[in-house]
Design an enzyme around this catalytic site. Structure first.
Site, PDB file in Angstrom:
ATOM      1  N   LYS A 154       0.650  -1.072   0.033  1.00  0.00           N
ATOM      2  CA  LYS A 154      -0.184  -0.154   0.011  1.00  0.00           C
ATOM      3  C   LYS A 154       0.965   1.240  -0.100  1.00  0.00           C
ATOM      4  CE  LYS A 154      -4.100  -2.335   0.878  1.00  0.00           C
ATOM      5  NZ  LYS A 154      -3.825  -3.632   1.104  1.00  0.00           N
TER       6      LYS A 154
HETATM    7  C1  LIG Z   1      -4.451  -4.666   0.712  1.00  0.00           C
HETATM    8  C2  LIG Z   1      -3.784  -6.074   0.863  1.00  0.00           C
HETATM    9  C3  LIG Z   1      -3.958  -7.038  -0.148  1.00  0.00           C
HETATM   10  C4  LIG Z   1      -5.179  -6.873  -1.001  1.00  0.00           C
HETATM   11  O1  LIG Z   1      -5.091  -5.981  -2.005  1.00  0.00           O
HETATM   12  P1  LIG Z   1      -6.077  -5.510  -2.952  1.00  0.00           P
HETATM   13  O2  LIG Z   1      -5.597  -4.406  -3.826  1.00  0.00           O
HETATM   14  O3  LIG Z   1      -7.233  -5.090  -1.881  1.00  0.00           O
HETATM   15  O4  LIG Z   1      -6.839  -6.698  -3.568  1.00  0.00           O
HETATM   16  C5  LIG Z   1      -3.203  -8.169  -0.096  1.00  0.00           C
HETATM   17  N1  LIG Z   1      -2.136  -8.763   0.712  1.00  0.00           N
HETATM   18  C6  LIG Z   1      -1.900  -7.450   1.643  1.00  0.00           C
HETATM   19  C7  LIG Z   1      -0.735  -7.602   2.617  1.00  0.00           C
HETATM   20  C8  LIG Z   1      -2.611  -6.295   1.758  1.00  0.00           C
HETATM   21  O5  LIG Z   1      -2.194  -5.162   2.302  1.00  0.00           O
END
Ligand SMILES: *Cc1c(COP(=O)(O)O)cnc(C)c1O
Length: 463
Positions: free
Chosen positions: A112
Protein backbone atom coordinates in the site's frame (compact mmCIF):
# COMPACT_ATOMS: atom_id res chain seq x y z
CA UNK A 1 -6.60 12.77 -20.08
CA UNK A 2 -10.21 12.69 -18.87
CA UNK A 3 -11.86 10.19 -16.50
CA UNK A 4 -15.40 8.76 -16.64
CA UNK A 5 -17.57 6.96 -14.08
CA UNK A 6 -18.48 3.28 -14.40
CA UNK A 7 -22.12 4.25 -13.69
CA UNK A 8 -22.28 6.72 -16.54
CA UNK A 9 -23.90 9.85 -15.07
CA UNK A 10 -21.22 11.61 -12.97
CA UNK A 11 -19.32 14.37 -14.77
CA UNK A 12 -16.10 13.66 -16.67
CA UNK A 13 -13.12 14.86 -14.66
CA UNK A 14 -9.42 15.66 -15.08
CA UNK A 15 -6.79 13.60 -13.24
CA UNK A 16 -6.59 16.17 -10.47
CA UNK A 17 -10.33 16.23 -9.83
CA UNK A 18 -10.59 12.47 -10.12
CA UNK A 19 -7.98 12.13 -7.41
CA UNK A 20 -9.62 14.66 -5.12
CA UNK A 21 -13.11 13.23 -5.70
CA UNK A 22 -12.57 9.52 -4.96
CA UNK A 23 -15.99 7.92 -5.37
CA UNK A 24 -17.99 9.32 -8.29
CA UNK A 25 -21.24 11.12 -7.41
CA UNK A 26 -23.33 8.50 -9.19
CA UNK A 27 -21.85 5.84 -6.87
CA UNK A 28 -19.46 4.57 -9.58
CA UNK A 29 -15.68 4.50 -9.86
CA UNK A 30 -13.60 6.67 -12.14
CA UNK A 31 -11.61 5.08 -14.97
CA UNK A 32 -9.56 6.68 -17.75
CA UNK A 33 -11.69 7.53 -20.78
CA UNK A 34 -9.17 5.67 -22.90
CA UNK A 35 -6.14 3.67 -21.82
CA UNK A 36 -2.86 4.96 -23.27
CA UNK A 37 -0.78 2.33 -25.06
CA UNK A 38 2.92 1.66 -24.73
CA UNK A 39 4.28 0.03 -27.89
CA UNK A 40 6.99 -2.68 -27.65
CA UNK A 41 9.73 -0.10 -28.32
CA UNK A 42 8.45 2.08 -25.43
CA UNK A 43 8.49 -0.95 -23.14
CA UNK A 44 11.94 -2.00 -24.32
CA UNK A 45 13.19 1.48 -23.51
CA UNK A 46 12.36 0.83 -19.83
CA UNK A 47 15.11 -1.80 -19.61
CA UNK A 48 17.82 -0.65 -17.22
CA UNK A 49 15.91 2.36 -15.88
CA UNK A 50 15.51 3.08 -12.17
CA UNK A 51 12.14 2.46 -10.51
CA UNK A 52 11.50 6.21 -10.43
CA UNK A 53 12.26 6.67 -14.15
CA UNK A 54 10.02 3.72 -14.99
CA UNK A 55 7.27 5.18 -12.81
CA UNK A 56 7.51 8.50 -14.61
CA UNK A 57 7.20 6.98 -18.08
CA UNK A 58 4.38 4.59 -17.18
CA UNK A 59 2.24 7.12 -15.28
CA UNK A 60 2.92 10.32 -17.23
CA UNK A 61 0.18 9.90 -19.88
CA UNK A 62 -2.50 9.40 -17.19
CA UNK A 63 -1.70 12.56 -15.29
CA UNK A 64 -2.47 15.03 -18.09
CA UNK A 65 -1.52 18.60 -17.24
CA UNK A 66 -2.09 18.33 -13.48
CA UNK A 67 1.70 18.59 -12.95
CA UNK A 68 4.64 19.74 -15.05
CA UNK A 69 7.13 17.00 -15.96
CA UNK A 70 9.59 18.44 -13.49
CA UNK A 71 7.14 18.55 -10.58
CA UNK A 72 5.84 15.09 -11.38
CA UNK A 73 9.33 13.62 -11.30
CA UNK A 74 10.05 15.37 -7.98
CA UNK A 75 6.84 13.91 -6.56
CA UNK A 76 7.89 10.42 -7.61
CA UNK A 77 11.37 10.79 -6.13
CA UNK A 78 9.99 12.08 -2.83
CA UNK A 79 7.48 9.20 -2.72
CA UNK A 80 10.03 6.41 -2.84
CA UNK A 81 13.00 7.94 -1.04
CA UNK A 82 11.94 6.40 2.30
CA UNK A 83 11.91 2.86 0.95
CA UNK A 84 14.61 0.73 2.50
CA UNK A 85 15.58 -1.10 -0.72
CA UNK A 86 17.25 0.71 -3.58
CA UNK A 87 15.34 -1.30 -6.19
CA UNK A 88 12.05 -0.30 -4.45
CA UNK A 89 10.37 -3.47 -5.75
CA UNK A 90 13.08 -6.16 -5.98
CA UNK A 91 12.51 -9.57 -7.60
CA UNK A 92 13.70 -12.74 -5.84
CA UNK A 93 13.74 -16.18 -7.44
CA UNK A 94 11.78 -18.85 -5.54
CA UNK A 95 11.76 -21.81 -7.85
CA UNK A 96 12.07 -22.75 -11.54
CA UNK A 97 10.74 -19.77 -13.42
CA UNK A 98 8.85 -18.52 -10.35
CA UNK A 99 9.74 -15.13 -8.90
CA UNK A 100 8.62 -13.15 -5.88
CA UNK A 101 8.12 -9.41 -6.26
CA UNK A 102 8.88 -7.92 -2.85
CA UNK A 103 6.54 -4.97 -2.35
CA UNK A 104 7.12 -4.54 1.39
CA UNK A 105 10.16 -2.28 1.62
CA UNK A 106 8.15 0.90 2.18
CA UNK A 107 7.68 2.73 5.50
CA UNK A 108 4.72 0.60 6.72
CA UNK A 109 5.92 -2.71 5.27
CA UNK A 110 3.09 -3.39 2.80
CA UNK A 111 2.54 -2.70 -0.89
CA UNK A 112 0.00 0.00 0.00
CA UNK A 113 2.97 2.34 0.56
CA UNK A 114 3.66 2.45 -3.20
CA UNK A 115 0.36 4.21 -3.85
CA UNK A 116 -0.15 6.01 -0.58
CA UNK A 117 3.24 7.73 -0.51
CA UNK A 118 2.62 8.96 -4.05
CA UNK A 119 -0.90 10.16 -3.25
CA UNK A 120 0.36 11.97 -0.13
CA UNK A 121 2.90 13.89 -2.23
CA UNK A 122 0.38 14.65 -4.99
CA UNK A 123 -2.29 15.88 -2.57
CA UNK A 124 0.23 18.11 -0.85
CA UNK A 125 1.34 19.79 -4.08
CA UNK A 126 -2.23 20.31 -5.33
CA UNK A 127 -3.68 21.57 -2.04
CA UNK A 128 -0.74 23.85 -1.38
CA UNK A 129 -1.28 25.41 -4.81
CA UNK A 130 -4.98 25.95 -4.09
CA UNK A 131 -4.50 26.95 -0.42
CA UNK A 132 -7.17 24.42 0.60
CA UNK A 133 -7.77 22.00 3.47
CA UNK A 134 -9.59 18.67 3.05
CA UNK A 135 -10.79 15.74 5.15
CA UNK A 136 -9.62 12.30 4.18
CA UNK A 137 -11.64 9.36 5.43
CA UNK A 138 -10.45 5.85 4.69
CA UNK A 139 -11.61 2.33 5.52
CA UNK A 140 -8.98 -0.30 6.13
CA UNK A 141 -8.57 -3.98 6.77
CA UNK A 142 -5.19 -3.00 8.23
CA UNK A 143 -2.58 -1.96 5.71
CA UNK A 144 -4.29 0.89 3.86
CA UNK A 145 -4.85 2.71 7.14
CA UNK A 146 -1.29 2.48 8.33
CA UNK A 147 0.04 3.50 4.92
CA UNK A 148 -2.38 6.46 4.73
CA UNK A 149 -1.56 7.70 8.22
CA UNK A 150 2.15 7.43 7.48
CA UNK A 151 1.72 9.37 4.23
CA UNK A 152 -0.48 12.18 5.64
CA UNK A 153 0.68 12.60 9.26
CA UNK A 154 1.62 16.16 10.10
CA UNK A 155 0.47 17.69 6.77
CA UNK A 156 -1.32 20.97 7.43
CA UNK A 157 -3.66 20.68 4.42
CA UNK A 158 -5.31 17.44 5.53
CA UNK A 159 -7.16 15.76 8.41
CA UNK A 160 -7.05 11.98 8.08
CA UNK A 161 -9.62 9.63 9.69
CA UNK A 162 -9.14 5.88 9.36
CA UNK A 163 -11.92 3.36 10.11
CA UNK A 164 -10.66 -0.11 10.93
CA UNK A 165 -12.60 -3.15 12.22
CA UNK A 166 -12.10 -3.32 15.98
CA UNK A 167 -10.15 -6.42 17.05
CA UNK A 168 -9.64 -7.67 13.48
CA UNK A 169 -6.30 -6.17 12.52
CA UNK A 170 -2.90 -7.44 13.63
CA UNK A 171 -1.15 -5.75 16.54
CA UNK A 172 1.54 -4.28 14.28
CA UNK A 173 -1.11 -2.89 11.93
CA UNK A 174 -3.03 -1.38 14.85
CA UNK A 175 0.06 0.16 16.41
CA UNK A 176 1.11 1.70 13.10
CA UNK A 177 -2.27 3.51 13.13
CA UNK A 178 -2.54 4.30 16.83
CA UNK A 179 0.96 5.50 17.70
CA UNK A 180 1.43 8.54 15.42
CA UNK A 181 0.66 11.49 17.71
CA UNK A 182 0.16 14.26 15.12
CA UNK A 183 -3.12 16.09 15.76
CA UNK A 184 -4.36 15.66 12.16
CA UNK A 185 -4.37 11.85 12.53
CA UNK A 186 -7.48 10.02 13.85
CA UNK A 187 -7.59 6.22 14.18
CA UNK A 188 -11.19 4.98 14.65
CA UNK A 189 -11.89 1.39 15.76
CA UNK A 190 -15.33 0.55 14.36
CA UNK A 191 -17.52 -2.06 15.97
CA UNK A 192 -17.91 -4.27 12.86
CA UNK A 193 -15.95 -5.94 10.06
CA UNK A 194 -14.11 -4.43 7.09
CA UNK A 195 -17.18 -4.51 4.84
CA UNK A 196 -18.99 -2.42 7.49
CA UNK A 197 -16.14 0.11 7.46
CA UNK A 198 -16.26 0.27 3.68
CA UNK A 199 -20.07 0.59 3.69
CA UNK A 200 -20.03 3.53 6.17
CA UNK A 201 -17.37 5.20 4.07
CA UNK A 202 -19.55 4.86 0.97
CA UNK A 203 -22.50 6.26 2.96
CA UNK A 204 -20.47 9.35 3.80
CA UNK A 205 -19.55 9.86 0.17
CA UNK A 206 -23.17 9.47 -0.87
CA UNK A 207 -24.30 12.07 1.70
CA UNK A 208 -23.51 15.11 -0.46
CA UNK A 209 -24.25 17.66 2.25
CA UNK A 210 -21.72 16.05 4.59
CA UNK A 211 -19.32 15.33 1.76
CA UNK A 212 -19.21 18.94 0.60
CA UNK A 213 -19.36 20.34 4.14
CA UNK A 214 -16.16 18.64 5.32
CA UNK A 215 -14.55 18.58 1.83
CA UNK A 216 -14.35 14.80 1.91
CA UNK A 217 -11.66 13.04 -0.11
CA UNK A 218 -10.91 9.33 -0.30
CA UNK A 219 -7.73 7.32 -0.43
CA UNK A 220 -9.21 3.85 -0.68
CA UNK A 221 -8.52 1.90 -3.82
CA UNK A 222 -11.65 3.47 -5.28
CA UNK A 223 -9.22 6.34 -5.81
CA UNK A 224 -7.85 5.99 -9.33
CA UNK A 225 -4.43 7.36 -8.36
CA UNK A 226 -3.93 4.32 -6.11
CA UNK A 227 -4.48 1.94 -8.98
CA UNK A 228 -2.22 3.98 -11.23
CA UNK A 229 0.73 3.90 -8.81
CA UNK A 230 0.48 0.11 -8.71
CA UNK A 231 0.67 -0.29 -12.49
CA UNK A 232 4.34 0.65 -12.33
CA UNK A 233 5.72 -2.45 -10.64
CA UNK A 234 4.03 -4.73 -13.15
CA UNK A 235 6.12 -2.99 -15.80
CA UNK A 236 9.36 -2.85 -13.80
CA UNK A 237 9.25 -6.54 -12.89
CA UNK A 238 8.13 -7.83 -16.29
CA UNK A 239 10.83 -5.79 -18.00
CA UNK A 240 13.50 -7.28 -15.71
CA UNK A 241 12.44 -10.71 -16.91
CA UNK A 242 12.62 -9.76 -20.58
CA UNK A 243 9.38 -8.01 -21.54
CA UNK A 244 8.34 -6.99 -24.17
CA UNK A 245 10.05 -9.97 -25.87
CA UNK A 246 9.09 -12.32 -23.05
CA UNK A 247 5.53 -12.94 -21.85
CA UNK A 248 4.90 -13.15 -18.10
CA UNK A 249 2.17 -14.25 -15.70
CA UNK A 250 1.33 -12.65 -12.37
CA UNK A 251 -0.28 -14.03 -9.23
CA UNK A 252 -1.81 -11.46 -6.91
CA UNK A 253 -3.06 -12.02 -3.34
CA UNK A 254 -6.41 -10.27 -3.66
CA UNK A 255 -9.01 -8.60 -1.48
CA UNK A 256 -10.49 -5.44 -2.95
CA UNK A 257 -9.20 -6.20 -6.48
CA UNK A 258 -7.18 -2.96 -6.63
CA UNK A 259 -3.74 -4.49 -7.01
CA UNK A 260 -4.72 -7.10 -9.60
CA UNK A 261 -6.74 -4.49 -11.49
CA UNK A 262 -3.54 -2.46 -11.83
CA UNK A 263 -2.09 -5.55 -13.53
CA UNK A 264 -5.03 -5.60 -15.90
CA UNK A 265 -4.37 -1.95 -16.79
CA UNK A 266 -0.70 -2.80 -17.44
CA UNK A 267 -1.92 -5.50 -19.81
CA UNK A 268 -4.31 -3.09 -21.53
CA UNK A 269 -1.39 -0.67 -21.96
CA UNK A 270 0.49 -3.32 -23.92
CA UNK A 271 2.56 -5.22 -21.34
CA UNK A 272 2.62 -8.88 -22.52
CA UNK A 273 0.82 -10.48 -19.56
CA UNK A 274 -0.71 -13.85 -20.41
CA UNK A 275 -2.75 -14.43 -17.24
CA UNK A 276 -3.47 -12.63 -14.00
CA UNK A 277 -4.09 -15.14 -11.23
CA UNK A 278 -6.36 -13.95 -8.43
CA UNK A 279 -5.41 -15.69 -5.16
CA UNK A 280 -7.94 -15.47 -2.32
CA UNK A 281 -8.18 -16.80 1.21
CA UNK A 282 -11.35 -18.53 2.42
CA UNK A 283 -13.25 -15.32 1.66
CA UNK A 284 -13.44 -16.49 -1.92
CA UNK A 285 -16.15 -14.45 -3.65
CA UNK A 286 -13.76 -13.57 -6.47
CA UNK A 287 -12.63 -17.14 -6.94
CA UNK A 288 -16.25 -18.29 -7.09
CA UNK A 289 -17.06 -15.56 -9.59
CA UNK A 290 -14.08 -16.18 -11.85
CA UNK A 291 -14.70 -19.93 -11.86
CA UNK A 292 -18.53 -19.97 -12.15
CA UNK A 293 -19.72 -16.45 -13.01
CA UNK A 294 -21.70 -16.11 -9.80
CA UNK A 295 -20.77 -13.15 -7.60
CA UNK A 296 -22.55 -13.63 -4.29
CA UNK A 297 -21.80 -12.28 -0.81
CA UNK A 298 -21.15 -14.71 2.03
CA UNK A 299 -20.35 -14.03 5.67
CA UNK A 300 -16.83 -12.58 6.13
CA UNK A 301 -14.56 -15.08 7.93
CA UNK A 302 -11.52 -14.04 9.92
CA UNK A 303 -8.28 -15.49 8.61
CA UNK A 304 -4.51 -15.35 8.99
CA UNK A 305 -4.52 -12.87 6.10
CA UNK A 306 -6.75 -10.08 7.48
CA UNK A 307 -6.02 -7.65 4.65
CA UNK A 308 -7.94 -10.00 2.35
CA UNK A 309 -10.93 -10.63 4.64
CA UNK A 310 -13.31 -8.97 2.21
CA UNK A 311 -16.49 -10.06 0.44
CA UNK A 312 -17.32 -7.04 -1.67
CA UNK A 313 -14.36 -6.11 -3.85
CA UNK A 314 -14.88 -2.50 -4.90
CA UNK A 315 -12.51 -2.46 -7.81
CA UNK A 316 -14.10 -5.45 -9.46
CA UNK A 317 -16.64 -2.94 -10.77
CA UNK A 318 -13.90 -1.36 -12.86
CA UNK A 319 -13.08 -4.71 -14.45
CA UNK A 320 -16.75 -5.51 -15.04
CA UNK A 321 -17.18 -2.16 -16.77
CA UNK A 322 -14.45 -3.00 -19.25
CA UNK A 323 -15.63 -6.59 -19.71
CA UNK A 324 -19.09 -5.22 -20.59
CA UNK A 325 -17.55 -2.99 -23.28
CA UNK A 326 -17.98 0.00 -20.97
CA UNK A 327 -21.78 -0.29 -20.85
CA UNK A 328 -22.61 1.72 -17.71
CA UNK A 329 -26.28 0.73 -17.85
CA UNK A 330 -25.28 -2.94 -17.47
CA UNK A 331 -23.06 -2.04 -14.50
CA UNK A 332 -25.87 -0.11 -12.76
CA UNK A 333 -28.11 -3.16 -13.12
CA UNK A 334 -25.49 -5.55 -11.68
CA UNK A 335 -24.76 -3.24 -8.76
CA UNK A 336 -28.48 -2.86 -8.00
CA UNK A 337 -28.77 -6.63 -7.92
CA UNK A 338 -25.76 -6.88 -5.61
CA UNK A 339 -27.32 -4.29 -3.31
CA UNK A 340 -30.84 -5.72 -3.29
CA UNK A 341 -30.35 -9.45 -3.78
CA UNK A 342 -26.86 -10.03 -2.41
CA UNK A 343 -25.30 -11.02 -5.72
CA UNK A 344 -25.50 -11.44 -9.49
CA UNK A 345 -24.58 -13.93 -12.20
CA UNK A 346 -22.51 -12.98 -15.23
CA UNK A 347 -23.64 -14.03 -18.70
CA UNK A 348 -21.66 -16.75 -20.45
CA UNK A 349 -20.07 -14.27 -22.84
CA UNK A 350 -18.91 -11.97 -20.05
CA UNK A 351 -17.60 -14.93 -18.04
CA UNK A 352 -15.55 -16.07 -21.05
CA UNK A 353 -14.19 -12.59 -21.33
CA UNK A 354 -13.28 -12.55 -17.62
CA UNK A 355 -11.59 -15.94 -17.85
CA UNK A 356 -9.60 -14.81 -20.84
CA UNK A 357 -7.65 -12.43 -18.57
CA UNK A 358 -7.99 -13.94 -15.09
CA UNK A 359 -7.68 -17.34 -13.39
CA UNK A 360 -8.14 -17.87 -9.69
CA UNK A 361 -7.58 -20.12 -6.74
CA UNK A 362 -8.73 -20.11 -3.11
CA UNK A 363 -6.28 -21.16 -0.42
CA UNK A 364 -7.23 -22.59 2.98
CA UNK A 365 -5.81 -21.53 6.33
CA UNK A 366 -3.92 -24.81 6.63
CA UNK A 367 -2.41 -24.53 3.15
CA UNK A 368 -1.33 -20.96 3.95
CA UNK A 369 0.67 -21.98 7.02
CA UNK A 370 2.13 -24.98 5.20
CA UNK A 371 3.31 -22.76 2.35
CA UNK A 372 5.10 -20.38 4.74
CA UNK A 373 6.90 -23.40 6.20
CA UNK A 374 7.82 -24.99 2.85
CA UNK A 375 9.11 -21.79 1.27
CA UNK A 376 11.23 -20.91 4.28
CA UNK A 377 12.80 -24.39 4.07
CA UNK A 378 13.35 -24.42 0.31
CA UNK A 379 14.42 -20.83 -0.33
CA UNK A 380 15.00 -19.12 3.02
CA UNK A 381 12.35 -16.54 2.06
CA UNK A 382 9.92 -15.76 4.89
CA UNK A 383 6.46 -15.06 3.49
CA UNK A 384 3.64 -13.14 5.14
CA UNK A 385 0.34 -15.07 5.06
CA UNK A 386 -1.03 -12.99 2.14
CA UNK A 387 2.06 -13.63 0.06
CA UNK A 388 1.93 -17.33 1.00
CA UNK A 389 -1.57 -17.49 -0.47
CA UNK A 390 -0.19 -16.00 -3.66
CA UNK A 391 2.68 -18.46 -3.84
CA UNK A 392 0.35 -21.41 -3.23
CA UNK A 393 -2.03 -20.35 -6.00
CA UNK A 394 0.87 -19.63 -8.34
CA UNK A 395 2.39 -23.06 -7.84
CA UNK A 396 -0.96 -24.69 -8.42
CA UNK A 397 -1.65 -22.89 -11.68
CA UNK A 398 1.90 -22.23 -12.92
CA UNK A 399 2.52 -22.86 -16.60
CA UNK A 400 6.26 -23.54 -16.43
CA UNK A 401 6.94 -22.12 -19.91
CA UNK A 402 6.03 -18.58 -18.90
CA UNK A 403 7.77 -16.88 -15.98
CA UNK A 404 5.47 -16.43 -12.98
CA UNK A 405 5.77 -13.35 -10.80
CA UNK A 406 3.98 -13.57 -7.45
CA UNK A 407 3.40 -10.33 -5.58
CA UNK A 408 4.64 -10.40 -1.96
CA UNK A 409 2.28 -7.84 -0.50
CA UNK A 410 3.50 -7.42 3.09
CA UNK A 411 6.52 -7.98 5.30
CA UNK A 412 6.21 -11.10 7.46
CA UNK A 413 6.89 -9.14 10.66
CA UNK A 414 3.48 -7.46 10.26
CA UNK A 415 1.82 -10.82 11.00
CA UNK A 416 3.94 -12.43 13.72
CA UNK A 417 1.18 -14.66 15.13
CA UNK A 418 0.53 -16.45 11.84
CA UNK A 419 4.23 -16.87 11.36
CA UNK A 420 4.73 -18.38 14.76
CA UNK A 421 1.93 -20.85 14.04
CA UNK A 422 3.52 -21.77 10.72
CA UNK A 423 7.10 -22.37 11.71
CA UNK A 424 7.57 -21.41 15.34
CA UNK A 425 9.49 -18.26 14.48
CA UNK A 426 8.65 -14.64 15.09
CA UNK A 427 9.97 -12.39 12.32
CA UNK A 428 11.69 -9.33 13.74
CA UNK A 429 10.55 -5.86 12.74
CA UNK A 430 13.16 -3.96 10.73
CA UNK A 431 15.42 -1.89 13.01
CA UNK A 432 13.82 1.43 12.08
CA UNK A 433 10.56 0.20 13.65
CA UNK A 434 11.91 -1.57 16.68
CA UNK A 435 10.27 0.80 19.18
CA UNK A 436 6.72 0.29 17.82
CA UNK A 437 5.71 -2.00 20.71
CA UNK A 438 6.78 0.55 23.35
CA UNK A 439 4.97 3.64 22.07
CA UNK A 440 1.70 4.87 23.66
CA UNK A 441 -1.48 4.34 21.61
CA UNK A 442 -4.39 6.65 20.79
CA UNK A 443 -7.60 5.17 19.31
CA UNK A 444 -11.30 6.16 19.43
CA UNK A 445 -13.77 3.29 19.58
CA UNK A 446 -16.92 4.01 17.49
CA UNK A 447 -20.28 2.32 16.86
CA UNK A 448 -21.16 1.12 13.38
CA UNK A 449 -23.47 4.11 12.92
CA UNK A 450 -23.36 6.78 10.23
CA UNK A 451 -24.72 9.68 12.31
CA UNK A 452 -22.29 9.09 15.15
CA UNK A 453 -19.39 8.93 12.71
CA UNK A 454 -20.40 12.09 10.89
CA UNK A 455 -20.72 14.01 14.15
CA UNK A 456 -17.38 12.82 15.40
CA UNK A 457 -15.62 13.88 12.21
CA UNK A 458 -17.31 17.29 12.18
CA UNK A 459 -16.42 17.88 15.83
CA UNK A 460 -12.80 16.92 15.33
CA UNK A 461 -12.16 19.08 12.28
CA UNK A 462 -13.82 22.11 13.89
CA UNK A 463 -11.90 21.83 17.14
C1 LIG B 1 -4.48 -4.74 0.72
C2 LIG B 1 -3.73 -6.00 0.77
C3 LIG B 1 -4.03 -7.07 -0.11
C4 LIG B 1 -5.18 -7.01 -1.08
O1 LIG B 1 -5.00 -6.04 -2.08
P1 LIG B 1 -6.26 -5.53 -2.92
O2 LIG B 1 -5.76 -4.43 -3.76
O3 LIG B 1 -7.26 -5.06 -1.89
O4 LIG B 1 -6.77 -6.69 -3.68
C5 LIG B 1 -3.22 -8.18 -0.06
N1 LIG B 1 -2.20 -8.29 0.83
C6 LIG B 1 -1.90 -7.29 1.68
C7 LIG B 1 -0.78 -7.49 2.63
C8 LIG B 1 -2.65 -6.12 1.69
O5 LIG B 1 -2.34 -5.13 2.54
Amino acid sequence: MQYISTRGTAPELSFEDTMLTGLARDGGLYVPKSVPMMCPADIKALQGLSYEETAFRVMRPFVGNTFTDETFFEIIEASYKNFSHFARAPLVQLNSNHFLLELFHGPTLAFKDFAMQLIGQMFQVILRNHGERITIVGATSGDTGSAAIEAFRGLDTVDVFILYPHGRVSEVQRRQMSTPMESNVHALALDGNFDDCQARLKDMFNDFEFRDGVRLAGVNSINWARVLAQVVYYFSSAVSLGAPDQKVNFTVPTGNFGDVFAGYIAKRMGLPIEKLIVATNQNDILHRCISTGEYRKHEVLQSYSPSMDIQVSSNFERALFDLHDRDSQAICELMDELQNQGGFTLSKAILNNLQHHFSSSTVSEKQTLKMIQVISQTSGEILCPHSAIGVYAAQKLHDKEIPMITLATAHPAKFPDALEKANGLRAALPGRMAELYQKPERVTKVDNNLEILKNLIQDRINS
